[in-house]
Scaffold this motif. Structure first.
Motif, PDB file in Angstrom:
ATOM      1  N   GLY A  35       0.902  -1.298  -0.018  1.00  0.00           N
ATOM      2  CA  GLY A  35      -0.074   0.138  -0.185  1.00  0.00           C
ATOM      3  C   GLY A  35       0.736   1.426   0.205  1.00  0.00           C
ATOM      4  O   GLY A  35       0.563   2.107  -0.621  1.00  0.00           O
ATOM      5  N   PHE A  36       2.059   1.130   0.790  1.00  0.00           N
ATOM      6  CA  PHE A  36       2.973   2.318   0.621  1.00  0.00           C
ATOM      7  C   PHE A  36       3.350   2.790  -0.691  1.00  0.00           C
ATOM      8  O   PHE A  36       3.314   4.001  -1.024  1.00  0.00           O
ATOM      9  CB  PHE A  36       4.228   1.953   1.526  1.00  0.00           C
ATOM     10  N   PHE A  37       3.579   1.795  -1.536  1.00  0.00           N
ATOM     11  CA  PHE A  37       4.011   2.131  -2.780  1.00  0.00           C
ATOM     12  C   PHE A  37       2.966   2.418  -4.014  1.00  0.00           C
ATOM     13  O   PHE A  37       2.974   3.059  -4.720  1.00  0.00           O
ATOM     14  CB  PHE A  37       4.980   0.864  -3.329  1.00  0.00           C
ATOM     15  N   SER A  38       1.741   1.822  -3.634  1.00  0.00           N
ATOM     16  CA  SER A  38       0.647   2.037  -4.391  1.00  0.00           C
ATOM     17  C   SER A  38       0.180   3.231  -4.234  1.00  0.00           C
ATOM     18  O   SER A  38      -0.044   4.026  -5.055  1.00  0.00           O
ATOM     19  CB  SER A  38      -0.597   1.206  -3.845  1.00  0.00           C
ATOM     20  N   VAL A 260      13.528   0.868   1.598  1.00  0.00           N
ATOM     21  CA  VAL A 260      12.352   0.340   1.580  1.00  0.00           C
ATOM     22  C   VAL A 260      12.226  -0.641   0.451  1.00  0.00           C
ATOM     23  O   VAL A 260      11.710  -1.743   0.367  1.00  0.00           O
ATOM     24  CB  VAL A 260      11.265   1.171   1.965  1.00  0.00           C
ATOM     25  N   MET A 261      12.333   0.067  -0.926  1.00  0.00           N
ATOM     26  CA  MET A 261      11.847  -0.683  -2.081  1.00  0.00           C
ATOM     27  C   MET A 261      12.852  -1.702  -2.501  1.00  0.00           C
ATOM     28  O   MET A 261      12.300  -2.679  -2.786  1.00  0.00           O
ATOM     29  CB  MET A 261      12.135   0.640  -2.986  1.00  0.00           C
ATOM     30  N   LYS A 294       2.924  -6.587  -8.334  1.00  0.00           N
ATOM     31  CA  LYS A 294       3.481  -6.407  -7.254  1.00  0.00           C
ATOM     32  C   LYS A 294       5.190  -5.520  -7.724  1.00  0.00           C
ATOM     33  O   LYS A 294       5.245  -4.354  -7.324  1.00  0.00           O
ATOM     34  CB  LYS A 294       4.150  -7.276  -6.004  1.00  0.00           C
ATOM     35  N   LEU A 295       5.949  -6.169  -8.423  1.00  0.00           N
ATOM     36  CA  LEU A 295       7.006  -5.757  -8.896  1.00  0.00           C
ATOM     37  C   LEU A 295       6.738  -4.454  -9.913  1.00  0.00           C
ATOM     38  O   LEU A 295       7.579  -3.397  -9.892  1.00  0.00           O
ATOM     39  CB  LEU A 295       7.704  -6.588  -9.735  1.00  0.00           C
ATOM     40  N   LEU A 296       5.542  -4.531 -10.647  1.00  0.00           N
ATOM     41  CA  LEU A 296       5.330  -3.324 -11.525  1.00  0.00           C
ATOM     42  C   LEU A 296       4.728  -2.281 -10.735  1.00  0.00           C
ATOM     43  O   LEU A 296       5.358  -1.021 -11.136  1.00  0.00           O
ATOM     44  CB  LEU A 296       4.177  -3.614 -12.495  1.00  0.00           C
ATOM     45  N   SER A 301       6.267   2.950  -9.485  1.00  0.00           N
ATOM     46  CA  SER A 301       6.205   4.281  -8.330  1.00  0.00           C
ATOM     47  C   SER A 301       7.590   4.717  -8.242  1.00  0.00           C
ATOM     48  O   SER A 301       7.563   6.048  -7.783  1.00  0.00           O
ATOM     49  CB  SER A 301       5.844   3.893  -6.965  1.00  0.00           C
ATOM     50  N   SER A 302       8.588   4.017  -8.444  1.00  0.00           N
ATOM     51  CA  SER A 302      10.008   4.554  -8.174  1.00  0.00           C
ATOM     52  C   SER A 302      10.325   5.695  -9.319  1.00  0.00           C
ATOM     53  O   SER A 302      11.107   6.644  -9.019  1.00  0.00           O
ATOM     54  CB  SER A 302      11.054   3.444  -8.260  1.00  0.00           C
TER      55      SER A 302
END
Length: 335
Positions: A35-38, A260-261, A294-296, A301-302
């Motif tokens: 969720g953090f990356f979403s 984190v990533m 998930k990887l996408l 997001s990066s």
């Protein structure tokens, strides 16, 4: 209220994703991480469309961010209600009993709590010190001028030629400006305290998800958490350590990627590898698709938090290394 929303919004977004994915092995920690990356991905996409493609101003972009957060919250509560109803209808599943805590475990827990409090106190005490990046200056310039990437945050003069496109799609300063303005949080407190502590929390989560399947012991995991906390605190004394970037610049895209990533991507790849081997939940086409998504999410997001070169390139390198290690291990097991 703003603090609660900032800290809980990643879990709301992750809860929606895991409910759609319907992966039974997803832990609460991974739910928060995805969720953090979403949240970064969704807000980055909104920013890209509103500002970069449609040419909207600051107020329109801020309104789009607010609508996005409201939609995530509404979807979360709808999903939560539906899952609660289904659980009550179908009955609760029996959970395995957790092993009892021993005296030595409680001692390690106490040490972990002390180190965590030291980190919180150190982050709080560092609010008065300026950082060597332009994030705070960019946030203040954005709020003061009401313009996005049109004024130099150091000289407060208009840009003559503007920013290059790879810098304009980085939405972190604009998103942080929205959080400060919308929730009425002082900009320095938002960056130097709240967001830094959130990143440190996610660093703990990401590293624990990687080491937990390897250590497979509560005592070893507690020892690792103590080591990780000490490593973060060491950044206050050694500026070249990763702990320094997390402790001093936890709000920056570089700290999020490094702390984190990358650990989370490593976890997804190793989890995928264990599924392919048949450890735990066996892999199938659906689970493979979930891991790819998930990887996408992380890779895309990066782009919005660090730019293409420092974001996607690092992810590609880690995927290649983890894939190579998995292949070598697979060859040894087959032989």
């Amino acid at each position: 209220m703003g603090l609660i929303v900032i800290l809980t919004l990643p879990y709301m977004a992750g809860y929606i994703f895991t409910s759609i994915a319907h992966n039974k092995e997803t832990t609460q920690i991974e739910t928060y991480l995805i969720g953090f990356f979403s949240v970064f991905l969704v807000n980055g996409a909104v920013f890209f469309v509103e500002y970069y493609k449609l040419g909207r101003g600051m107020q329109q972009v801020f309104s789009a961010f607010a609508v996005t957060e409201i939609v995530i919250a509404i979807l979360f509560f709808i999903t939560l209600i539906v899952r609660v109803i289904l659980r009550l209808t179908m009955g609760r599943s029996k959970k395995d009993e957790k092993p009892k805590m021993h005296a030595s475990d409680w001692g390690l827990v106490a040490v972990s709590v002390v180190i965590s409090l030291c980190i919180v106190y150190r982050v709080y005490s560092l609010q008065e010190y300026l950082r060597d990046d332009f994030m705070l200056a960019t946030v203040r310039t954005t709020l003061h001028t009401g313009r996005i990437y049109e004024y130099n945050p150091i000289t407060s003069q208009p840009y003559n030629v503007g920013l290059i496109n790879s810098k304009r799609i980085i939405m972190l300063p604009i998103y942080y400006s929205f959080l400060s303005s919308f929730y009425g949080i002082r900009d320095s407190m938002l960056l130097y305290l709240i967001l830094t502590l959130q990143t440190i929390l996610c660093v703990y989560f990401a590293c624990v998800t990687v080491t937990m399947p390897v250590l497979r012991s509560r005592k070893k995991n507690l020892i690792f958490s103590i080591f990780l906390g000490t490593l973060i605190l060491s950044g206050d004394y050694y500026s070249h350590a990763i702990g320094a970037k997390i402790l001093w610049n936890g709000y920056s895209g570089e700290a999020i990627v490094a702390g984190v990533m990358l650990p989370y991507v490593l976890y997804v790849i190793t989890c995928w590898y264990r599924q392919e081997r048949g450890d735990g939940e066996e892999a199938n086409a659906y689970l493979r698709a979930v891991n790819i998504v998930k990887l996408l999410i992380v890779a895309l997001s990066s782009v919005f938090i660090t730019g293409l070169t420092t974001g996607v390139v690092l992810i590609v390198i880690e995927i290649f290394i983890a894939g190579l290690c998995s292949y070598i291990r697979y060859r040894k097991e087959v032989v």
